[in-house]
Design a protein around this motif. Structure first.
Motif, short mmCIF file in Angstrom:
data_model
loop_
_atom_site.label_atom_id
_atom_site.label_comp_id
_atom_site.label_asym_id
_atom_site.label_seq_id
_atom_site.Cartn_x
_atom_site.Cartn_y
_atom_site.Cartn_z
N SER A 75 41.90 48.73 50.46
CA SER A 75 42.89 48.64 49.24
C SER A 75 41.69 47.75 48.36
O SER A 75 40.24 47.87 48.91
N PRO A 76 42.57 48.08 47.42
CA PRO A 76 41.12 47.48 45.98
C PRO A 76 40.83 45.67 46.41
O PRO A 76 41.28 45.43 46.39
N LEU A 77 39.64 45.54 45.71
CA LEU A 77 39.12 44.73 45.40
C LEU A 77 40.00 43.81 44.00
O LEU A 77 39.90 44.89 43.67
N ARG A 78 40.50 42.53 44.59
CA ARG A 78 40.86 41.60 43.94
C ARG A 78 39.66 40.96 42.44
O ARG A 78 39.14 40.77 42.57
N GLU A 79 39.79 41.80 40.99
CA GLU A 79 39.38 40.90 40.02
C GLU A 79 40.06 39.52 39.97
O GLU A 79 41.15 39.61 39.31
N ILE A 80 38.90 38.81 40.16
CA ILE A 80 39.13 37.13 40.05
C ILE A 80 39.10 36.91 38.32
O ILE A 80 39.83 35.95 38.02
N ARG A 81 38.14 37.10 38.51
CA ARG A 81 37.31 36.83 36.54
C ARG A 81 36.19 37.73 36.55
O ARG A 81 35.74 38.20 36.55
N SER A 82 36.77 38.05 34.79
CA SER A 82 34.89 38.72 34.41
C SER A 82 34.38 37.75 33.36
O SER A 82 34.81 37.01 32.34
N LEU A 83 32.96 38.06 33.28
CA LEU A 83 32.41 36.74 32.50
C LEU A 83 31.15 37.45 31.92
O LEU A 83 30.45 38.01 32.41
N TYR A 84 31.77 37.75 30.57
CA TYR A 84 30.28 38.31 29.45
C TYR A 84 29.75 37.72 28.51
O TYR A 84 30.39 37.13 27.75
N SER A 85 28.50 37.36 28.67
CA SER A 85 27.74 37.14 27.46
C SER A 85 26.21 36.99 27.75
O SER A 85 25.73 37.00 27.14
N HIS A 86 26.29 39.04 27.51
CA HIS A 86 24.61 39.44 27.28
C HIS A 86 24.94 40.76 26.41
O HIS A 86 26.47 40.73 25.76
N ASN A 87 24.05 40.91 25.60
CA ASN A 87 24.17 42.03 24.45
C ASN A 87 23.40 42.80 25.50
O ASN A 87 23.00 44.52 24.57
N ASP A 88 23.09 43.48 26.35
CA ASP A 88 22.24 44.83 27.71
C ASP A 88 23.03 45.02 28.82
O ASP A 88 24.04 44.12 29.09
N VAL A 89 22.96 45.57 29.15
CA VAL A 89 23.29 45.62 30.41
C VAL A 89 22.48 45.00 31.49
O VAL A 89 21.91 44.87 31.60
N VAL A 90 23.84 44.31 32.43
CA VAL A 90 23.41 43.63 33.48
C VAL A 90 23.37 44.05 34.40
O VAL A 90 23.56 45.46 34.86
N LEU A 91 21.93 43.66 35.46
CA LEU A 91 21.17 44.23 36.14
C LEU A 91 21.46 43.48 37.28
O LEU A 91 21.05 44.16 38.98
N THR A 92 21.86 41.90 37.25
CA THR A 92 21.45 41.60 38.97
C THR A 92 22.02 40.35 38.55
O THR A 92 22.57 39.61 37.52
N THR A 93 23.06 39.73 39.91
CA THR A 93 23.65 38.36 39.61
C THR A 93 23.36 37.61 40.72
O THR A 93 22.86 38.53 42.06
N LYS A 94 23.91 36.30 41.31
CA LYS A 94 23.56 35.61 42.52
C LYS A 94 24.10 34.19 42.33
O LYS A 94 24.08 33.84 40.79
N PHE A 95 23.92 33.79 43.73
CA PHE A 95 25.00 32.67 44.01
C PHE A 95 23.99 31.23 44.09
O PHE A 95 23.09 31.79 44.48
N SER A 96 24.46 30.89 43.42
CA SER A 96 23.48 29.24 44.14
C SER A 96 23.95 29.38 45.49
O SER A 96 24.70 29.36 46.27
#
Length: 383
Positions: free
Chosen positions: A340-361
């Motif tokens: 099944s498709p993953l559900r998009e909960i929220r999109s967050l855009y604050s960069h001016n270039d391609v995001v390469l990494t992300t991490k939860f606390s």
């Protein structure tokens, strides 16, 4: 860090940055942490962390004394891309583009380094991960294969052909198993049987499976994870993560032509094979979603939330928070019969270039993301 006292950032130009994630203040810059790009950072405990680099070395650092390294580890012959740590044995595990997985004994660490040994080797190695209980090692390759070492024993070095091996399998969905009836999951050819781009030798793959009737340590399973839209085309597994409870693996895959990217979740299927004479297929595709094809050629590292209910995925100049359903339910509570498709909960855009990494606390409601131009953003919900 596990205690959330510091956020460390691996940078392209030999640097490691340290921030206070609560105040967002810059704490310190390790300007010459390595002699080349810093690729990955792994905390061993609340104060000791390891960094790896394209300079082929791994460095150990102590937060209480950052002016000098604890030690530098030499053993790889190419770019070192991944660090894992077994908290039970205190063994550090690293992998690099030389195809080697190396074990380092941090129990006997000195200023000159740590005793080490080559544990495993495969061609086209991209990423390596340990399950939370360190019972399995997963290795992804740029040729589209996923290797799983079952009943893991890090104290035993492996050579090609010296361990039990399962033939290559294409991962299945529930519908595949249902349609195939008693014949078990659909098989594909051995990775190297007629294709020299596979991770292992034909000689090794011709060995009979030894998993039936027993569970030998370090038995190897070779899979070709099914990616939507890629049935007849090759793909590269660029990012590999594991569910915090060990229930599933999370892959970021790109087509060989680099014109499509997918985020895919595969459930671990434990237990006996579908039929006794058939190799076990340990993974089942449960959820997937197509990603923005932005920043071709760069690897985007995604992650699970600490409770495993959400996925944070780089998406163009931002990140998407994805769930297994619209209510962010546990994976085990919403396993579909078919992918099944993953559900998009929220999109967050604050960069001016391609995001390469992300991490939860690991302890708080906070997410960090980093983009190609060097900007680091921190997000937290408003209650």
């Amino acid at each position: 860090a596990p205690c959330r006292s510091v956020l460390t950032v691996a940078c392209e130009q030999t640097e490691v940055l340290l921030f206070d994630p609560i105040s967002s203040k810059h704490i310190k810059t390790l300007s010459e942490a390595h002699e080349d790009c810093v690729n990955n950072i792994r905390f061993l405990d609340n104060r000791l962390f390891a960094t790896c680099s394209d300079d082929t070395t791994i460095a150990l650092w102590d937060l209480r004394k950052l002016n000098t390294k604890v030690c530098t580890l030499h053993g790889h012959t190419s770019w070192v891309k991944n660090i894992e740590y077994d908290t039970n044995t205190r063994l550090l595990v690293t992998s690099g583009f030389d195809g080697n997985v190396i074990i380092w004994d941090t129990n006997r660490c000195t200023e000159d380094g740590c005793p080490h040994k080559k544990f495993f080797h495969t061609r086209f190695l991209m990423r390596m991960r340990l399950t939370p209980d360190c019972s399995k090692m997963l290795i992804s390759t740029s040729s589209g294969y996923l290797l799983i070492l079952h009943d893991l024993d890090l104290n035993k070095s492996l050579e090609v052909g010296s361990y039990p091996i399962l033939r290559a399998r294409r991962t299945t969905s529930s519908s595949d198993i249902t349609s195939s009836g008693s014949s078990g999951p659909r098989a594909v050819g051995s990775p190297c049987h007629q294709n020299t781009s596979g991770p292992l030798s034909e000689k090794a793959l011709s060995r009979p499976s030894q998993r039936e009737g027993g569970s030998p340590r370090n038995s190897l399973e070779v899979l070709t994870p099914e990616v939507p839209g890629e049935r007849d085309r090759g793909n590269c597994i660029t990012s590999l993560q594991l569910h915090p409870k060990g229930w599933a693996t999370l892959l970021r895959c790109s087509s060989n032509t680099d014109d499509q990217e997918w985020t895919c979740v595969y459930e671990f299927q434990e237990g006996a094979p579908v039929r006794p004479v058939s190799p076990r297929c340990s993974l089942r595709l449960t959820h997937c979603i197509e990603e923005a094809n932005v920043g071709r050629g760069y690897i985007k590292e995604l992650c699970f939330s600490p409770d495993g209910r959400m996925i944070s995925s780089p998406h163009g100049f931002g990140i998407r928070l994805l769930g297994f359903d619209a209510h962010c339910s546990e994976l085990v509570d919403c396993l579909p019969r078919e992918a099944s498709p993953l559900r998009e909960i929220r999109s967050l855009y604050s960069h001016n270039d391609v995001v390469l990494t992300t991490k939860f606390s690991p302890t708080h409601c906070q997410i960090a993301s980093g983009c190609l131009s060097g900007r680091v953003s921190l997000y937290q919900p408003k209650f």
